[in-house]
Design a protein around this motif. Structure first.
Motif, PDB file in Angstrom:
ATOM      1  N   GLU A 230      -4.826  14.069  -3.076  1.00  0.00           N
ATOM      2  CA  GLU A 230      -5.444  14.885  -2.023  1.00  0.00           C
ATOM      3  C   GLU A 230      -4.854  16.293  -1.985  1.00  0.00           C
ATOM      4  O   GLU A 230      -5.582  17.274  -1.830  1.00  0.00           O
TER       5      GLU A 230
ATOM      6  N   THR B  80       0.796  -1.234   0.000  1.00  0.00           N
ATOM      7  CA  THR B  80       0.000   0.000   0.000  1.00  0.00           C
ATOM      8  C   THR B  80       0.827   1.282   0.000  1.00  0.00           C
ATOM      9  O   THR B  80       0.264   2.354  -0.207  1.00  0.00           O
TER      10      THR B  80
ATOM     11  N   SER C 126      -2.302   8.608  -3.378  1.00  0.00           N
ATOM     12  CA  SER C 126      -3.443   9.209  -2.693  1.00  0.00           C
ATOM     13  C   SER C 126      -3.077  10.576  -2.110  1.00  0.00           C
ATOM     14  O   SER C 126      -3.860  11.534  -2.200  1.00  0.00           O
TER      15      SER C 126
ATOM     16  N   LEU D 184       0.388   3.250  -3.153  1.00  0.00           N
ATOM     17  CA  LEU D 184      -0.970   3.803  -3.227  1.00  0.00           C
ATOM     18  C   LEU D 184      -1.129   4.985  -2.282  1.00  0.00           C
ATOM     19  O   LEU D 184      -1.808   5.959  -2.609  1.00  0.00           O
ATOM     20  N   ASP D 185      -0.497   4.894  -1.114  1.00  0.00           N
ATOM     21  CA  ASP D 185      -0.551   6.001  -0.158  1.00  0.00           C
ATOM     22  C   ASP D 185       0.075   7.259  -0.754  1.00  0.00           C
ATOM     23  O   ASP D 185      -0.450   8.358  -0.590  1.00  0.00           O
TER      24      ASP D 185
END
Length: 123
Positions: free
Chosen positions: A86, A75, A82, A78-79
């Motif tokens: 954001e 992850t 993201s 993906l973090d």
């Protein structure tokens, strides 16, 4: 075109629906290559190519135990993606809020100008 930066690799990997499906499957837990490939009507080499793209992007790791190859989702990449989205979403929202405020001010000014012109015409 060769993509070198990690964020571009992640977004390129996520651009394909098959790879997104693979990640959805792996989000529920580790699986063998065969388990991941089972729902897809494509050849083993095609699945292998998708897995290589996901591995290169840092979204999937592959471990080998005897004859079994197990895939796990990672992850961290993906973090980072993201966080990028954001950050830009906040900037875009701030710009849209500023535009909304500006348009409201323009509309208010336009109404006052129209009202003043009407008063002058009545005089």
């Amino acid at each position: 075109m060769t993509v070198a930066d990690p964020l571009s690799l992640v977004f390129a990997a996520l651009a394909d629906p098959t790879r997104r499906e693979i990640l959805s499957r792996l989000s529920r837990g580790s699986a063998t290559v065969g388990e991941v490939a089972a729902p897809f009507a494509m050849s083993a080499p095609a699945i292998s190519q998708h897995l290589k793209v996901l591995e290169r992007a840092g979204l999937v790791t592959r471990t080998t135990h005897a004859q079994w190859r197990t895939l796990s989702m990672q992850t961290d990449a993906l973090d980072e993606a993201s966080a990028w989205v954001e950050k830009h979403r906040r900037e875009w929202n701030m710009r849209l809020d500023a535009l909304d405020t500006h348009l409201k001010a323009m509309k208010s000014t336009s109404k006052r100008t129209t009202a003043q012109k009407a008063e002058v015409a009545e005089s």
